[in-house]
Design a protein around this motif. Sequence first.
Motif, PDB file in Angstrom:
ATOM      1  N   ALA A 129       0.821  -1.211   0.000  1.00  0.00           N
ATOM      2  CA  ALA A 129       0.000   0.000   0.000  1.00  0.00           C
ATOM      3  C   ALA A 129       0.856   1.263   0.000  1.00  0.00           C
ATOM      4  N   ALA A 130       2.158   1.107  -0.150  1.00  0.00           N
ATOM      5  CA  ALA A 130       3.069   2.249  -0.129  1.00  0.00           C
ATOM      6  C   ALA A 130       3.494   2.591  -1.553  1.00  0.00           C
ATOM      7  N   PRO A 131       3.864   3.842  -1.804  1.00  0.00           N
ATOM      8  CA  PRO A 131       4.297   4.215  -3.161  1.00  0.00           C
ATOM      9  C   PRO A 131       5.620   3.555  -3.536  1.00  0.00           C
ATOM     10  N   ILE A 132       5.743   3.212  -4.811  1.00  0.00           N
ATOM     11  CA  ILE A 132       6.983   2.610  -5.293  1.00  0.00           C
ATOM     12  C   ILE A 132       8.164   3.540  -5.053  1.00  0.00           C
ATOM     13  N   ALA A 133       7.922   4.858  -5.089  1.00  0.00           N
ATOM     14  CA  ALA A 133       9.003   5.825  -4.923  1.00  0.00           C
ATOM     15  C   ALA A 133       9.701   5.703  -3.577  1.00  0.00           C
ATOM     16  N   ARG A 295       8.151  12.045  -5.916  1.00  0.00           N
ATOM     17  CA  ARG A 295       9.136  11.508  -6.857  1.00  0.00           C
ATOM     18  C   ARG A 295      10.371  10.984  -6.151  1.00  0.00           C
ATOM     19  N   LEU A 296      10.717  11.590  -5.002  1.00  0.00           N
ATOM     20  CA  LEU A 296      11.969  11.245  -4.320  1.00  0.00           C
ATOM     21  C   LEU A 296      11.755  10.350  -3.103  1.00  0.00           C
ATOM     22  N   GLY A 297      10.545   9.817  -2.959  1.00  0.00           N
ATOM     23  CA  GLY A 297      10.300   8.847  -1.899  1.00  0.00           C
ATOM     24  C   GLY A 297      10.105   9.438  -0.524  1.00  0.00           C
ATOM     25  N   ALA A 298       9.776  10.732  -0.444  1.00  0.00           N
ATOM     26  CA  ALA A 298       9.599  11.400   0.854  1.00  0.00           C
ATOM     27  C   ALA A 298       8.122  11.425   1.227  1.00  0.00           C
ATOM     28  N   ASP A 299       7.513  10.244   1.337  1.00  0.00           N
ATOM     29  CA  ASP A 299       6.074  10.189   1.564  1.00  0.00           C
ATOM     30  C   ASP A 299       5.691  10.434   3.020  1.00  0.00           C
ATOM     31  N   ARG A 300       6.649  10.672   3.892  1.00  0.00           N
ATOM     32  CA  ARG A 300       6.322  11.010   5.279  1.00  0.00           C
ATOM     33  C   ARG A 300       6.223  12.529   5.467  1.00  0.00           C
ATOM     34  N   MET A 301       6.077  13.256   4.379  1.00  0.00           N
ATOM     35  CA  MET A 301       5.950  14.712   4.434  1.00  0.00           C
ATOM     36  C   MET A 301       4.491  15.129   4.288  1.00  0.00           C
ATOM     37  N   ARG A 302       4.072  16.059   5.132  1.00  0.00           N
ATOM     38  CA  ARG A 302       2.773  16.703   4.977  1.00  0.00           C
ATOM     39  C   ARG A 302       3.016  18.098   4.430  1.00  0.00           C
ATOM     40  N   VAL A 303       2.249  18.501   3.423  1.00  0.00           N
ATOM     41  CA  VAL A 303       2.375  19.836   2.853  1.00  0.00           C
ATOM     42  C   VAL A 303       1.158  20.650   3.271  1.00  0.00           C
ATOM     43  N   VAL A 304       1.408  21.789   3.913  1.00  0.00           N
ATOM     44  CA  VAL A 304       0.338  22.692   4.350  1.00  0.00           C
ATOM     45  C   VAL A 304       0.428  23.961   3.524  1.00  0.00           C
ATOM     46  N   GLU A 305      -0.642  24.279   2.841  1.00  0.00           N
ATOM     47  CA  GLU A 305      -0.680  25.469   1.997  1.00  0.00           C
ATOM     48  C   GLU A 305      -1.201  26.646   2.824  1.00  0.00           C
ATOM     49  N   GLY A 306      -0.340  27.619   3.057  1.00  0.00           N
ATOM     50  CA  GLY A 306      -0.721  28.771   3.857  1.00  0.00           C
ATOM     51  C   GLY A 306       0.508  29.502   4.345  1.00  0.00           C
ATOM     52  N   ALA A 307       0.284  30.694   4.907  1.00  0.00           N
ATOM     53  CA  ALA A 307       1.379  31.527   5.397  1.00  0.00           C
ATOM     54  C   ALA A 307       1.538  31.359   6.899  1.00  0.00           C
ATOM     55  N   ALA A 308       2.775  31.307   7.349  1.00  0.00           N
ATOM     56  CA  ALA A 308       3.055  31.279   8.785  1.00  0.00           C
ATOM     57  C   ALA A 308       3.003  32.724   9.310  1.00  0.00           C
ATOM     58  N   PRO A 309       2.565  32.935  10.560  1.00  0.00           N
ATOM     59  CA  PRO A 309       2.283  31.889  11.559  1.00  0.00           C
ATOM     60  C   PRO A 309       0.853  31.340  11.534  1.00  0.00           C
ATOM     61  N   GLN A 310      -0.034  31.929  10.725  1.00  0.00           N
ATOM     62  CA  GLN A 310      -1.425  31.470  10.755  1.00  0.00           C
ATOM     63  C   GLN A 310      -1.543  29.980  10.430  1.00  0.00           C
ATOM     64  N   ALA A 311      -0.721  29.491   9.516  1.00  0.00           N
ATOM     65  CA  ALA A 311      -0.822  28.099   9.069  1.00  0.00           C
ATOM     66  C   ALA A 311      -0.224  27.102  10.060  1.00  0.00           C
TER      67      ALA A 311
END
Length: 399
Positions: A129-133, A295-311
């Motif tokens: 169930a994990a990405p091939i990357a 693409r580089l196999g970093a599937d333990r990353m969460r991406v949050v779209e927004g500006a700090a510090p609000q995000a």
Amino acid sequence: MAEDPWLTIVGVGEDGPDGLPPASRLALEAAEIVMGPPRHLALLPGITAERIEWPVPFADGLPVLRALRGRRVVVLASGDPFWFGAGSVIARHFAPGEWQALPAPSAFSLAAARLGWPLERTVCLGLHAAPIARLRPHLAPGLRALVLVRDGAAVLELARWLTGLGFGETKLLVIEALGGPRERVRQTTAATLDFDDIAHPVCVGLDMAGAGAVIPLASGWPDDFFEHDGQITKRPIRALTLSALAPRPGEHLWDIGAGSGSVSVEWLACHTALSATAIEADPARAARIRANADRLGADRMRVVEGAAPQALHDLDPPQAVFIGGGLSGALLADLWARLAPGTRIVANAVTLESEALLARWQADHGGSLLRIELAEAQPLGRRRGWRAAYPVVQWSGVR
């Protein structure tokens, strides 16, 4: 642990009852209910207990299992349930005294025994169930890997993926129904795989070969590994930044103003127990970060779209923070108030204004300042000269 747990997790191989040790046989004989996927239940046709098929998706079976608490239940799993298996998921949902596990040899152990590969020097990955990357950091000529995939279609996908990255010469050993009467081992290469009659379950041995790009083990990967629009922490600065962040196993990073996500990706590559949240206000860059991570196999990353510090609200607390973009006094003050004591913070500045800000902050709050000046040799007419990059001032400190 209780002397007589009601739940027993039994590892089963493709050889069915013939491969079961005495303890597993006794558990099955004493069971009122045997629960497992249809394939596992079919491997044990002599079971007299009530049979319950584990539903799909896997999580739907946990409430069913909880409802059986107190009865004598056996759950069937593949081989060693605690090596890329169902055991760890079940164990998280029940108290230690409620269950016991009786493993069988894992698919990795059986595959290594068939191929004669030293298991301690072979990469082992479960990619059901994990990405091939996730395999991407391990692509290097001479390296060997054993990967478990969901079905024959996944083997074909794996071969195409390897070929596309320049590793088409990789030797593929396709091992089907390992350990049972249907076992079959076939050898080919990623580029020449020409059969699709691959039976489940399937394990693939990879003996890496090819001229594809190899990801370095040291921090400071080549910039062209990352898609970017110029907003990227350049290779030498990135190496110094990762050194200052000093990742340790189990830690979480906030990468604020992540740009291309290069710092987060390299942070995650340091250890499999690391995690990261990349915070980026620009939607196009946030999408690019996700693409780089995938693409580089970093599937333990969460991406949050927004500006700090609000995000930053409601994010998992970090042990390290990198400020690559959006540096301001308000952001530093917010982080200083928000973060737990002991959190490491690294900020890079290029402009005079942000440099002055870090100088004042270091004077008030301590830490260290580092001025980084780099120059590269460039053609200068018929000769060469040094072309200096903008200096970078780096502050690193501990909350």
